[in-house]
Design a protein around this motif. Structure first.
Motif, short mmCIF file in Angstrom:
data_model
loop_
_atom_site.label_atom_id
_atom_site.label_comp_id
_atom_site.label_asym_id
_atom_site.label_seq_id
_atom_site.Cartn_x
_atom_site.Cartn_y
_atom_site.Cartn_z
N GLU A 1 -9.11 -2.23 -0.80
CA GLU A 1 -8.44 -1.18 -0.03
C GLU A 1 -9.39 -0.44 0.89
O GLU A 1 -9.10 -0.19 2.06
CB GLU A 1 -7.75 -0.19 -0.98
CG GLU A 1 -6.95 0.88 -0.26
CD GLU A 1 -6.21 1.78 -1.23
OE1 GLU A 1 -5.63 2.78 -0.76
OE2 GLU A 1 -6.21 1.48 -2.44
N LEU B 1 7.13 5.23 -0.36
CA LEU B 1 6.34 4.92 0.82
C LEU B 1 7.08 5.29 2.09
O LEU B 1 6.48 5.84 3.04
CB LEU B 1 5.99 3.44 0.83
CG LEU B 1 4.96 2.97 -0.21
CD1 LEU B 1 4.85 1.46 -0.19
CD2 LEU B 1 3.59 3.60 0.06
N SER C 1 0.75 8.37 -4.64
CA SER C 1 0.36 7.39 -5.67
C SER C 1 1.53 6.50 -6.07
O SER C 1 1.35 5.52 -6.79
CB SER C 1 -0.18 8.11 -6.91
OG SER C 1 0.80 9.01 -7.43
N ARG D 1 5.53 -3.16 4.07
CA ARG D 1 5.61 -2.72 2.68
C ARG D 1 7.00 -2.25 2.27
O ARG D 1 7.37 -2.38 1.10
CB ARG D 1 4.62 -1.58 2.44
CG ARG D 1 3.16 -2.02 2.45
CD ARG D 1 2.25 -0.83 2.15
NE ARG D 1 0.85 -1.23 2.02
CZ ARG D 1 -0.15 -0.38 1.79
NH1 ARG D 1 0.10 0.92 1.68
NH2 ARG D 1 -1.39 -0.82 1.68
N HIS E 1 3.94 3.76 -5.07
CA HIS E 1 4.01 2.72 -4.05
C HIS E 1 5.35 2.00 -4.03
O HIS E 1 5.44 0.88 -3.53
CB HIS E 1 2.87 1.72 -4.25
CG HIS E 1 1.52 2.29 -3.92
ND1 HIS E 1 0.35 1.62 -4.14
CD2 HIS E 1 1.17 3.49 -3.37
CE1 HIS E 1 -0.68 2.36 -3.74
NE2 HIS E 1 -0.20 3.49 -3.28
#
Length: 480
Positions: free
Chosen positions: A50, A438, A431, A303, A433
């Protein structure tokens, strides 16, 4: 008759410079966004992790923005042609190294090297135009073309990234610069050399301490914003990094004001309202229209909406087409009838409206209302804003300071993008996801961007009215 012949002979030289400047600028702006869609493939191939993927983006932006002032001054000291060729050679060489990288360190180092090359090349492209085209309608048209390439190239980077990654390899997002750079260098070698400051007298020294202080200050400050995301805003590491960045940036101001024989930013430029206010506007606009917009949209599509690389790249096509159409065709026409300040304000307000619409996204939003609709609005605003703002910031500057003014403008834009990305990532970190969480985080980033652009509109009220017009019989009005 002799005057007409002279004009006709001058046009090819101006046209050649315009093509060279736009081609080189396209390389520079493409590499701001061309890696975005390819990041997951790079991570899988080289084991970036990351933090590594973030540095692939920020390494380029930090080196680019931090050294742009020095890069702009190089053109004034050593000549525009020399600076152009040197930046182009470095940019192409490290692009080759990055495309052939077999480990994370080499790739990140190559991206930093690209930023160094871009810091020299980008101001030289604009200086080639401002020194070849006198102020007026002809320069406005040239700047409109250059700006359309700049903004449209950044938008097209995502499309090109998706196609190259899907049908060739992520490596070609970097290797594509090599053949383009080689052809551009061959053509650039044929143009006449420009004058350099100091010819016939002692050549002034470059302000290396100022460049180092500015670059390290920005690096520390942006690193502090990154620490705020992971450690918290009041964590000791975060406060130390932010304080160090502030001290180094204050040292940069002191060096420029008191110590540098040839400052990166001549103080006489900071006495011009168009320079000061225009660059503040450019900084705020860059915080939205540079890397942050493409970064959050890319991750939202991959995502949350689960688009593949080709779908993600193609989804950016409307952004590209609208930005180019508005910036290249509509804006120059409007500038003949409306002052630049009005167009900057209108573009900022349209951009704010588009980002507010973009902030309405969720995990269930479709392409038409979640991507296409907002794109049409804020891309129109971006295309409307950039050319008049660039014209304002570079007008009224003496030839010896053209490189410094160009470097300052590009610095404001790139630093705005770097700071905007770091700040938005820190402010919207989550935190969780899951797609829903998101989507909410990305929506917050777009909402904050809308506020930034509202601030752009308010700040632009301090710009002086500026209007460019030319008689209908002027060659500038008919030249293509």
């Amino acid at each position: 008759m002799a005057h007409d012949v002279a004009v006709r002979r001058a046009v090819p030289s101006q046209g050649t410079r315009l093509v060279l400047a736009c081609t080189a600028q396209l390389m520079v702006v493409l590499d701001v966004s061309v890696v975005n869609v390819a990041l997951p493939s790079m991570e899988a191939a080289l084991g970036l992790g990351e933090s590594g993927t973030q540095w692939v983006v920020s390494g380029y932006l930090l080196a680019f923005g931090g050294l742009l002032l020095l890069g702009g001054r190089l053109a004034d000291v050593y000549g525009h042609k020399r600076a152009f060729l040197a930046g182009l050679a470095l940019f192409s060489a490290v692009s080759l190294a990055g495309g052939l990288a077999t480990n994370p360190g080499t790739l990140i180092a190559a991206r930093v090297g690209q930023g160094l090359g871009a810091a020299v090349l980008a101001p030289a492209t604009l200086t080639l135009l401002t020194t070849a085209f006198p102020e007026g309608q002809r320069r406005t048209r040239a700047l409109a073309t250059w700006t359309a390439v700049s903004v449209g190239g950044a938008a097209a980077g995502n499309l090109i990234s998706g196609l190259l990654t899907a049908y060739a390899s992520w490596r070609w997002t970097l290797l594509i610069n090599v053949p383009i750079g080689a052809v551009t260098a061959i053509l650039a070698a044929r143009i006449p050399a420009s004058s350099a400051a100091g010819r016939g007298r002692e050549r002034p020294r470059l302000d290396i301490p100022g460049a180092v202080a500015a670059t390290l200050g920005l690096l520390a400050f942006i690193h502090g914003l990154g620490l705020a995301q992971s450690h918290g805003w009041l964590a000791p590491d975060t406060l130390v990094a932010l304080a160090l960045g502030g001290v180094l940036l204050a040292a940069f101001v002191l060096i420029e004001a008191r110590l540098a024989r040839v400052p990166l930013v001549p103080l006489r430029l900071l006495r011009m309202r168009t320079i000061v206010v225009g660059n503040v506007v450019m900084l705020l606009a860059g915080a939205c229209f540079q890397a942050p917009m493409w970064y959050f949209l890319t991750f939202y599509m991959q995502r949350v909406l689960h688009y593949d690389t080709v779908q993600t790249g193609l989804s950016f096509l409307p952004h590209t087409l609208v930005t180019i159409a508005v910036g290249w065709r509509l804006t120059p026409w409007l500038m003949r009838h409306t002052d630049a300040r009005t167009l900057v304000i209108a573009g900022a307000l349209l951009g704010a409206a588009g980002f507010w619409w973009q902030s309405r996204i969720s995990a269930d939003t479709g392409y038409l209302t979640g991507i296409l609709g907002p794109a049409l609005v804020f891309s129109t605003g971006g295309g409307l804003l950039n050319t008049p703002l660039t014209t304002v910031v570079t007008s009224g500057v003496e030839a010896d300071d053209a490189g410094a003014a160009s470097g300052l403008m590009n610095t404001a834009k790139q630093v705005g993008g770097s700071l905007g990305l770091a700040a938005l990532v820190a402010l919207t970190a989550t935190s969780d996801h899951t797609p829903r969480a998101l989507a909410a985080a990305y929506a917050d980033a777009f909402w904050i961007s809308a506020l930034f652009l509202a601030a752009v509109a308010v700040t632009a009220l301090a710009l002086p009215p500026q209007r460019h017009s030319a008689p209908s019989s002027s060659p500038a009005t008919t030249a293509e």
